[in-house]
Design a protein around this motif. Sequence first.
Motif, PDB file in Angstrom:
ATOM      1  N   LYS A   6     -39.353 -37.183 -12.230  1.00 22.77           N
ATOM      2  CA  LYS A   6     -39.860 -37.929 -13.377  1.00 22.77           C
ATOM      3  C   LYS A   6     -38.633 -38.443 -14.121  1.00 22.77           C
ATOM      4  N   ILE A   7     -38.755 -39.591 -14.748  1.00 28.31           N
ATOM      5  CA  ILE A   7     -37.613 -40.108 -15.512  1.00 28.31           C
ATOM      6  C   ILE A   7     -37.285 -39.133 -16.629  1.00 28.31           C
ATOM      7  N   ALA A   8     -36.018 -38.808 -16.735  1.00 23.29           N
ATOM      8  CA  ALA A   8     -35.585 -37.777 -17.686  1.00 23.29           C
ATOM      9  C   ALA A   8     -35.512 -38.327 -19.108  1.00 23.29           C
ATOM     10  N   SER A   9     -35.827 -37.476 -20.054  1.00 23.65           N
ATOM     11  CA  SER A   9     -35.666 -37.821 -21.473  1.00 23.65           C
ATOM     12  C   SER A   9     -34.201 -37.641 -21.870  1.00 23.65           C
ATOM     13  N   TYR A  10     -33.857 -38.174 -23.022  1.00 19.95           N
ATOM     14  CA  TYR A  10     -32.533 -37.977 -23.636  1.00 19.95           C
ATOM     15  C   TYR A  10     -31.386 -38.427 -22.726  1.00 19.95           C
ATOM     16  N   GLN A  11     -31.545 -39.576 -22.097  1.00 19.43           N
ATOM     17  CA  GLN A  11     -30.463 -40.114 -21.278  1.00 19.43           C
ATOM     18  C   GLN A  11     -29.897 -41.363 -21.945  1.00 19.43           C
ATOM     19  N   GLU A  12     -28.631 -41.582 -21.656  1.00 15.99           N
ATOM     20  CA  GLU A  12     -27.943 -42.751 -22.217  1.00 15.99           C
ATOM     21  C   GLU A  12     -27.253 -43.478 -21.071  1.00 15.99           C
ATOM     22  N   LYS A  13     -27.480 -44.750 -20.970  1.00 18.48           N
ATOM     23  CA  LYS A  13     -26.836 -45.539 -19.912  1.00 18.48           C
ATOM     24  C   LYS A  13     -25.417 -45.856 -20.342  1.00 18.48           C
ATOM     25  N   ARG A  14     -24.441 -45.471 -19.556  1.00 23.83           N
ATOM     26  CA  ARG A  14     -23.043 -45.743 -19.913  1.00 23.83           C
ATOM     27  C   ARG A  14     -22.564 -47.048 -19.290  1.00 23.83           C
ATOM     28  N   THR A  15     -22.862 -47.203 -17.996  1.00 25.07           N
ATOM     29  CA  THR A  15     -22.604 -48.467 -17.301  1.00 25.07           C
ATOM     30  C   THR A  15     -23.820 -48.691 -16.406  1.00 25.07           C
ATOM     31  N   ASP A  16     -23.743 -49.674 -15.578  1.00 22.45           N
ATOM     32  CA  ASP A  16     -24.839 -49.959 -14.660  1.00 22.45           C
ATOM     33  C   ASP A  16     -25.244 -48.744 -13.826  1.00 22.45           C
ATOM     34  N   GLN A  17     -24.241 -47.985 -13.414  1.00 21.24           N
ATOM     35  CA  GLN A  17     -24.488 -46.886 -12.476  1.00 21.24           C
ATOM     36  C   GLN A  17     -24.242 -45.494 -13.064  1.00 21.24           C
ATOM     37  N   VAL A  18     -23.727 -45.434 -14.284  1.00 20.43           N
ATOM     38  CA  VAL A  18     -23.349 -44.138 -14.866  1.00 20.43           C
ATOM     39  C   VAL A  18     -24.249 -43.810 -16.062  1.00 20.43           C
ATOM     40  N   VAL A  19     -24.752 -42.562 -16.090  1.00 14.23           N
ATOM     41  CA  VAL A  19     -25.604 -42.137 -17.202  1.00 14.23           C
ATOM     42  C   VAL A  19     -25.053 -40.856 -17.826  1.00 14.23           C
TER      43      VAL A  19
END
Length: 342
Positions: free
Chosen positions: A8-21
């Motif tokens: 399931k898509i995780a909560s509390y995530q932040e996209k840093r770059t296209d490929q890095v979270v």
Amino acid sequence: MKAEKWQKIASYQEKRTDQVVRCHLCPHRCVLQQGAAGICKTRINQSGTLYTTAYGNPCSLSIDPIEKKPLFHFMPGQPVFSLATGGCNFRCLNCQNWQISQTSPQSLNGYDLDPEALVQRAIGCNTSMIAFTYTEPTVFYEYMYDTARIARGKGLKVVWISNGYINREPLLDLCPYLDAANIDLKCFEDVMYRKLTGGRLQPVLDTLLTLKEKKIWLEITNLLIPGFSDNPEMITHMCEWLFANGFEDTPLHFSRFFPNYKLTDVPPTPAESLLEAKAIALKSGLKFIYIGNQPRLHGEDTVCPQCGHTLIQRYGYTVGTYEIQDGKCNRCGKSVAGIWHS
Ligand code: SF4
């Protein structure tokens, strides 16, 4: 069954770059490259999106007495439906459940129970409480959160047994669905905390304060590991901090250590250390001190802090005499902190 079923898509995530979270669920705040898993082994970066892999796939289900959690001032003698998935955000040298805590959820043969089915299973077992426990429930946060909401809606009580290593925002979001928590306070020195668990002390203290602020019923466990967490000076500092921060009514469980996992060469906690810790805690002004994993010391009874009357007798997980009526001592009428049944 395909592992993706439990993603399931995780909560509390932040996209840093296209490929890095970056994950902001717990204080590790892992930065994850494409394909990488977090320290907890439950959250993975797939193509720049963070997923939890611990949703609907518990590896352990059991019905326990609430005393086993341990919670002594919360619905004594009641059974609690208990569960865990694989994974943990700590690396405790003494872990009792390392076979599941240090393994990813996908690599364990577990059950297939979405939150609704899980709550139905608990109700079908004639339990009125559900506990997230055994491993660290924070690492299956989304599964815990959805289950807790449904369980509460059906009148069940919800219990969180945790290492307390969670960030404030997700904890605040969870609090409306929690009735009680037991937090493991592993020791009271940051360097030792890192050595024993891989985590830091301050975030755990912050969790204690947040639970108190949100009025969640709280108990604390402190395992006394010889040479690691049994230093009387450290215990004194811990008890003084608890008292100074308003935890004098919070039950504190000193627990006996037995050799385990990476600490098989450390001896069990001597009785004297447990008794000394209890004496320190009482002297610091804490009211409800228990000794666990050592029944012959008879450190499990609840005693009225005003008149000394034995309110609840316990031996191991068995509850005997129950002398509390309407939350008060049967003898002197003093209110006793806790969530009691009449
Ligand atoms: S929950 Fe897992 S992925 Fe997220 S910060 Fe903590 S250890 Fe890292």
